[in-house]
Every structure is written in structure tokens, then in C-alpha cells.
Design a protein around this motif. Structure first.
Motif, PDB file in Angstrom:
ATOM      1  N   ARG A  70       2.885   9.650 -10.199  1.00 36.60           N
ATOM      2  CA  ARG A  70       2.098   9.761 -11.429  1.00 36.60           C
ATOM      3  C   ARG A  70       1.308  11.067 -11.452  1.00 36.60           C
ATOM      4  O   ARG A  70       1.167  11.704 -12.502  1.00 36.60           O
ATOM      5  N   ASP A  71       0.799  11.463 -10.287  1.00 30.66           N
ATOM      6  CA  ASP A  71       0.055  12.729 -10.217  1.00 30.66           C
ATOM      7  C   ASP A  71       0.961  13.901 -10.570  1.00 30.66           C
ATOM      8  O   ASP A  71       0.549  14.832 -11.280  1.00 30.66           O
ATOM      9  N   GLU A  72       2.208  13.862 -10.084  1.00 34.92           N
ATOM     10  CA  GLU A  72       3.154  14.925 -10.406  1.00 34.92           C
ATOM     11  C   GLU A  72       3.471  14.949 -11.898  1.00 34.92           C
ATOM     12  O   GLU A  72       3.537  16.023 -12.521  1.00 34.92           O
ATOM     13  N   GLU A  73       3.664  13.763 -12.467  1.00 28.32           N
ATOM     14  CA  GLU A  73       3.954  13.688 -13.902  1.00 28.32           C
ATOM     15  C   GLU A  73       2.786  14.209 -14.731  1.00 28.32           C
ATOM     16  O   GLU A  73       2.981  14.942 -15.711  1.00 28.32           O
ATOM     17  N   ILE A  74       1.559  13.831 -14.348  1.00 27.24           N
ATOM     18  CA  ILE A  74       0.370  14.275 -15.089  1.00 27.24           C
ATOM     19  C   ILE A  74       0.230  15.790 -15.007  1.00 27.24           C
ATOM     20  O   ILE A  74      -0.071  16.459 -15.998  1.00 27.24           O
ATOM     21  N   ALA A  75       0.453  16.341 -13.787  1.00 21.37           N
ATOM     22  CA  ALA A  75       0.349  17.791 -13.622  1.00 21.37           C
ATOM     23  C   ALA A  75       1.379  18.513 -14.491  1.00 21.37           C
ATOM     24  O   ALA A  75       1.080  19.541 -15.123  1.00 21.37           O
ATOM     25  N   SER A  76       2.607  17.948 -14.538  1.00 18.44           N
ATOM     26  CA  SER A  76       3.652  18.565 -15.353  1.00 18.44           C
ATOM     27  C   SER A  76       3.309  18.490 -16.840  1.00 18.44           C
ATOM     28  O   SER A  76       3.477  19.469 -17.577  1.00 18.44           O
ATOM     29  N   LEU A  77       2.814  17.335 -17.269  1.00 12.25           N
ATOM     30  CA  LEU A  77       2.445  17.186 -18.684  1.00 12.25           C
ATOM     31  C   LEU A  77       1.296  18.106 -19.068  1.00 12.25           C
ATOM     32  O   LEU A  77       1.278  18.687 -20.157  1.00 12.25           O
ATOM     33  N   ARG A  78       0.325  18.248 -18.177  1.00 13.07           N
ATOM     34  CA  ARG A  78      -0.800  19.144 -18.463  1.00 13.07           C
ATOM     35  C   ARG A  78      -0.325  20.581 -18.599  1.00 13.07           C
ATOM     36  O   ARG A  78      -0.792  21.328 -19.470  1.00 13.07           O
ATOM     37  N   TRP A 112      22.082  28.281 -11.729  1.00  9.34           N
ATOM     38  CA  TRP A 112      22.245  26.840 -11.541  1.00  9.34           C
ATOM     39  C   TRP A 112      21.152  26.289 -10.625  1.00  9.34           C
ATOM     40  O   TRP A 112      20.587  25.216 -10.873  1.00  9.34           O
ATOM     41  N   ALA A 113      20.852  27.030  -9.564  1.00 10.23           N
ATOM     42  CA  ALA A 113      19.838  26.564  -8.596  1.00 10.23           C
ATOM     43  C   ALA A 113      18.469  26.419  -9.257  1.00 10.23           C
ATOM     44  O   ALA A 113      17.747  25.437  -8.997  1.00 10.23           O
ATOM     45  N   ASP A 114      18.086  27.380 -10.111  1.00 11.27           N
ATOM     46  CA  ASP A 114      16.785  27.294 -10.787  1.00 11.27           C
ATOM     47  C   ASP A 114      16.740  26.116 -11.756  1.00 11.27           C
ATOM     48  O   ASP A 114      15.726  25.428 -11.859  1.00 11.27           O
ATOM     49  N   ALA A 115      17.821  25.877 -12.456  1.00  7.69           N
ATOM     50  CA  ALA A 115      17.850  24.770 -13.420  1.00  7.69           C
ATOM     51  C   ALA A 115      17.765  23.421 -12.713  1.00  7.69           C
ATOM     52  O   ALA A 115      17.129  22.488 -13.214  1.00  7.69           O
ATOM     53  N   VAL A 116      18.388  23.320 -11.535  1.00  2.11           N
ATOM     54  CA  VAL A 116      18.348  22.060 -10.793  1.00  2.11           C
ATOM     55  C   VAL A 116      16.953  21.847 -10.184  1.00  2.11           C
ATOM     56  O   VAL A 116      16.399  20.748 -10.226  1.00  2.11           O
ATOM     57  N   SER A 117      16.382  22.909  -9.629  1.00  3.17           N
ATOM     58  CA  SER A 117      15.068  22.780  -8.990  1.00  3.17           C
ATOM     59  C   SER A 117      13.951  22.554 -10.001  1.00  3.17           C
ATOM     60  O   SER A 117      12.875  22.073  -9.646  1.00  3.17           O
ATOM     61  N   ALA A 118      14.200  22.882 -11.275  1.00  2.00           N
ATOM     62  CA  ALA A 118      13.173  22.685 -12.305  1.00  2.00           C
ATOM     63  C   ALA A 118      13.003  21.220 -12.663  1.00  2.00           C
ATOM     64  O   ALA A 118      12.032  20.860 -13.315  1.00  2.00           O
ATOM     65  N   THR A 119      13.933  20.371 -12.247  1.00  2.05           N
ATOM     66  CA  THR A 119      13.857  18.949 -12.553  1.00  2.05           C
ATOM     67  C   THR A 119      13.022  18.229 -11.491  1.00  2.05           C
ATOM     68  O   THR A 119      13.368  18.301 -10.310  1.00  2.05           O
ATOM     69  N   ASN A 141       0.825  -1.203   0.000  1.00  2.00           N
ATOM     70  CA  ASN A 141       0.000   0.000   0.000  1.00  2.00           C
ATOM     71  C   ASN A 141       0.860   1.254   0.000  1.00  2.00           C
ATOM     72  O   ASN A 141       0.557   2.223  -0.709  1.00  2.00           O
ATOM     73  N   ARG A 142       1.977   1.221   0.774  1.00  2.00           N
ATOM     74  CA  ARG A 142       2.869   2.382   0.790  1.00  2.00           C
ATOM     75  C   ARG A 142       3.497   2.610  -0.576  1.00  2.00           C
ATOM     76  O   ARG A 142       3.601   3.747  -1.048  1.00  2.00           O
ATOM     77  N   ASP A 143       3.943   1.506  -1.211  1.00  2.00           N
ATOM     78  CA  ASP A 143       4.540   1.636  -2.549  1.00  2.00           C
ATOM     79  C   ASP A 143       3.514   2.158  -3.561  1.00  2.00           C
ATOM     80  O   ASP A 143       3.846   2.972  -4.434  1.00  2.00           O
ATOM     81  N   LEU A 144       2.275   1.686  -3.432  1.00  2.00           N
ATOM     82  CA  LEU A 144       1.227   2.134  -4.350  1.00  2.00           C
ATOM     83  C   LEU A 144       0.951   3.619  -4.175  1.00  2.00           C
ATOM     84  O   LEU A 144       0.816   4.361  -5.164  1.00  2.00           O
ATOM     85  N   GLN A 145       0.885   4.076  -2.913  1.00  2.00           N
ATOM     86  CA  GLN A 145       0.638   5.498  -2.663  1.00  2.00           C
ATOM     87  C   GLN A 145       1.771   6.352  -3.226  1.00  2.00           C
ATOM     88  O   GLN A 145       1.540   7.426  -3.791  1.00  2.00           O
ATOM     89  N   SER A 146       3.020   5.863  -3.068  1.00  2.00           N
ATOM     90  CA  SER A 146       4.160   6.603  -3.603  1.00  2.00           C
ATOM     91  C   SER A 146       4.101   6.671  -5.127  1.00  2.00           C
ATOM     92  O   SER A 146       4.353   7.726  -5.723  1.00  2.00           O
ATOM     93  N   THR A 147       3.758   5.544  -5.749  1.00  2.00           N
ATOM     94  CA  THR A 147       3.659   5.512  -7.210  1.00  2.00           C
ATOM     95  C   THR A 147       2.559   6.448  -7.709  1.00  2.00           C
ATOM     96  O   THR A 147       2.738   7.174  -8.698  1.00  2.00           O
ATOM     97  N   LEU A 148       1.424   6.439  -7.023  1.00  2.00           N
ATOM     98  CA  LEU A 148       0.318   7.315  -7.427  1.00  2.00           C
ATOM     99  C   LEU A 148       0.705   8.782  -7.291  1.00  2.00           C
ATOM    100  O   LEU A 148       0.343   9.612  -8.139  1.00  2.00           O
ATOM    101  N   ALA A 149       1.442   9.110  -6.225  1.00  2.00           N
ATOM    102  CA  ALA A 149       1.872  10.497  -6.037  1.00  2.00           C
ATOM    103  C   ALA A 149       2.811  10.923  -7.167  1.00  2.00           C
ATOM    104  O   ALA A 149       2.706  12.040  -7.691  1.00  2.00           O
TER     105      ALA A 149
END
Length: 237
Positions: free
Chosen positions: A92-100, A226-233, A82-90
Motif C-alpha cells: 500500500r505504501d508503494e501504491e500511495i507513493a506512486s499515486l502521489r 524493453w527493459a525500462d518498460a518492464v521495470s516501470a511496472t 503479522n507477516r501478511d499485514l506487514q507485506s500488505t502495508l508495504a
């Protein structure tokens, strides 16, 4: 001579009676002791488990302990899953938000009502590979000449502190090649260009400069901290 005395009948009867009374008493005591012993033996037989029962109880206890261990392990596995699933879902949510966000930007950028821009570096992302090697991703854009292809080469330089003094590492230094050519790009609206950089030993980077040299026309330079470029990832990208 004196005449022998004959035992008195009454005295003899008394002695016989006493002896008989003692015998009865002893018999009663013996019977009582025997009854106690028999009762204790019977009680022990009732309360003490039979050899077969003890074996069965031990087996049942072992079986119950095994079941408890199995259930505990199953519960732990379920918790971990369940912990791994919650981490994976989180993630995926970040990836979806970034793609949108990217899709919304590009829709505005290439749309009919989008603001016109010439060749530019929309953003730069840096991701550490180890202590000195970094992967970069530069997003290039242009919509000033719709449908026209923009092509050229991309180079990067890094400014940073080495032993307390500011220095600049050029593209050849960062690529560890004396005659390193820039990375090619060619696109109509946008393109991502990726590559690796090797920082000089001991350098503490401060600023990154991206240079675009079109096939025809003036070069375009844009700088990022440099800090902005690193934090953007995004983490784990």
C-alpha cells in the motif's frame, strides 16, 4: 547291677534355660522381620500413587500438552497474520507513493504554469501475462491546446532478436490479426490506453515503438527500451 543315674537338677535347668533363650531369640527375629515387612508395605502405600491419582495425573498431563499445542498454533497464526499485514502495508505504501507522484505530475502538467507539450507518450509499462503474452499500459499526454480534444489511434511495434538476427514485429503480428486496427484514444490532457501483445515465438525483445496517429495531422512515434518498460511496472501490479 549298677544303680540308675538320676539326672542332675542343675543340668536340667541349664537345658531348659537354653531352650527358653532360643525361643525368645526366634520370637524377636520373627517380630523384627514382621516389623520390616509391615514398614515396607506402609512405605509402598505412601509412596505409590493410588489408581485414581495416576488416572488424574495422566489426564492433567494430556490437558497441559493440549494447551501447549493450542498456544503454539495460536502463536504461529499470529506470526503469519503479522507477516501478511506487514507485506500488505508495504504494498500500500508503494501504491500511495506512486499515486502521489502521478498526482504531482498531472497537477504540474495541467496547471497554469505547467510547460506546454504537444501529443506525446509520457510512459509505457509492460507486464508479463505468460511466456509470450504481455499487457501494456501507455500514458498519453498533451496540453499544447488546452481544452482541445486529441483523438486518434495507437499502435505498437517491437524490435528484437530472433535466432541471433534483429527483426521487427508490427502491430498486426503482435495482435495476431492481419487487419488489426489501432486502439482508439480521445482526451484533453491525458489518458491511459491498455492492451495485450503476443510476442513471436523465440523473440528476445529489445525495443518498443509506440505510434500515435491523430485524426488530423502527423503521426507521433516514441520508443522505449524493453527493459525500462518492464521495470516501470510495480511488482504485483
Amino acid at each position: 547291677m549298677e544303680e540308675e543315674r538320676q539326672p542332675q537338677p542343675q543340668a536340667t535347668e541349664t537345658v531348659a534355660a537354653q531352650a527358653h533363650g532360643h525361643g525368645v531369640a526366634y520370637a524377636l527375629i520373627a517380630a523384627f522381620v514382621l516389623a520390616l515387612a509391615f514398614g515396607g508395605w506402609g512405605l509402598w502405600r505412601v509412596l505409590s500413587p493410588a489408581p485414581g491419582d495416576t488416572h488424574a495425573q495422566a489426564a492433567r498431563i494430556a490437558d497441559l500438552e493440549q494447551r501447549v499445542a493450542t498456544l503454539s498454533r495460536s502463536d504461529q497464526i499470529s506470526r503469519d497474520a503479522n507477516r501478511d499485514l506487514q507485506s500488505t502495508l508495504a504494498e500500500r505504501d508503494e501504491e500511495i507513493a506512486s499515486l502521489r507522484a502521478d498526482v504531482a505530475f498531472y497537477e504540474r502538467f495541467v496547471g497554469a504554469t505547467g510547460q506546454r507539450h504537444g501529443l506525446a507518450v509520457h510512459d509505457l509499462k509492460l507486464q508479463a501475462q505468460d511466456a509470450q503474452v504481455w499487457k501494456f499500459t501507455a500514458t498519453l499526454t498533451q496540453n499544447l491546446n488546452r481544452g482541445a480534444v486529441s483523438s486518434g489511434r495507437l499502435t505498437i511495434s517491437v524490435e528484437g532478436s530472433v535466432d541471433g538476427r534483429m527483426q521487427k514485429a508490427d502491430w498486426a503480428t503482435l495482435r495476431q490479426q492481419a487487419d488489426a486496427a489501432g486502439l482508439p484514444y480521445s482526451f484533453k490532457y491525458f489518458q491511459q490506453v491498455e492492451g495485450d501483445l503476443l510476442l513471436p515465438a523465440g523473440m528476445k525483445p529489445v525495443r518498443v515503438v509506440v505510434r500515435l496517429q491523430p485524426g488530423g495531422g502527423s503521426a507521433v512515434e516514441q520508443s522505449f527500451t524493453w527493459a525500462d518498460a518492464v521495470s516501470a511496472t510495480p511488482p504485483g501490479a
